[in-house]
Design an enzyme around this catalytic site. Structure first.
Site: not given
Ligand code: GDP
Ligand code: MG
Length: 198
Positions: A11, A51, A116, A122, A133, A153, A156, A167
């Site tokens: 990112k 997303y 992962r 996350t 992270r 973070n 992705h 993706e």
């Molecule tokens: P990742 O796959 O670990 O990146 O997480 P997800 O796919 O669940 O979410 C994608 C993105 O959404 C994350 O990188 C965060 O920027 C955002 N996000 C996800 N869960 C949360 C949350 O509980 N709070 C906030 N503020 N952002 C979130």
């Molecule tokens: Mg994700």
């Protein structure tokens, strides 16, 4: 199995913090093979497509976020998961279009799950030490929500084999993905390791 592929994005925060080499190194040293890579300036609608590629992402992320607030004894800003995700998505679009992003496809056995594990949870506040992270960020939802921005973070990584396929299709044309052999694959995958001793 050995050809499983996953999409990884560094990112804008990862690029700005000069962590491209460090992040790539972690996937290299575990034994995965880089099969595609480019630097991109994504557009906002492209980030939304990325997303929402999993049609359930809006609901799941919204519900997860509401649960996160309640677990901490806090009142979520909305009870509707879709309203919460709308804010998260808006902030992600601002963040992910703020500067160049590195897009990559990495390949190897269990690529999705292994990546992962290396990337970590996350929210950097709780991602394990030893993960990307966990080792390189100090951000939290508490701070990012207060400042009304996306959590920084660094990376992705696809969440499932299904998402990875979609993706990769979104970010890369098939001719941008290179089929080739790595010498190190022999020591990782070869069954009887003949040919080492002279
Ligand atoms: P990742 O796959 O670990 O990146 O997480 P997800 O796919 O669940 O979410 C994608 C993105 O959404 C994350 O990188 C965060 O920027 C955002 N996000 C996800 N869960 C949360 C949350 O509980 N709070 C906030 N503020 N952002 C979130
Ligand atoms: Mg994700």
């Amino acid at each position: 199995m050995k050809n499983e592929q996953t999409l990884i994005l560094i990112k804008p925060d990862g690029v700005q913090r000069n962590l491209i080499g460090e992040i790539i190194g972690r996937f290299e040293r575990v034994g995965l093979k880089l099969v595609a890579m480019k630097m991109v300036l994504p557009q906002s609608d492209f980030i939304e497509k990325h997303y929402t590629i999993d049609p359930e992402w809006r609901r799941i992320t919204g519900e997860k976020t509401i649960k996160g607030y309640r677990d901490k004894g806090l009142q979520p800003p909305f009870d509707d998961p879709y309203k919460i995700t709308e804010i998260i998505l808006d902030n992600l679009k601002k963040f992910m279009t703020a500067g160049p992003v590195i897009a990559m496809v990495w390949q190897g056995v269990h690529a999705v799950k292994i990546v992962r594990k290396l990337v970590g949870g996350t929210e950097p506040l709780s991602s394990d030490v030893g993960t990307i992270r966990g080792d390189f960020v100090l951000d939290s939802y508490q701070l990012s929500d207060t400042d009304d921005r996306a959590i920084r973070n660094l990376v992705h990584a696809s969440g499932s084999i299904e998402d990875a396929e979609k993706e990769i299709n979104l970010w890369f044309k098939s001719e941008e993905i290179i089929n080739y052999k790595l010498i190190s694959e022999k020591i990782l995958y070869d069954v009887d390791l003949d040919g080492i001793l002279e």
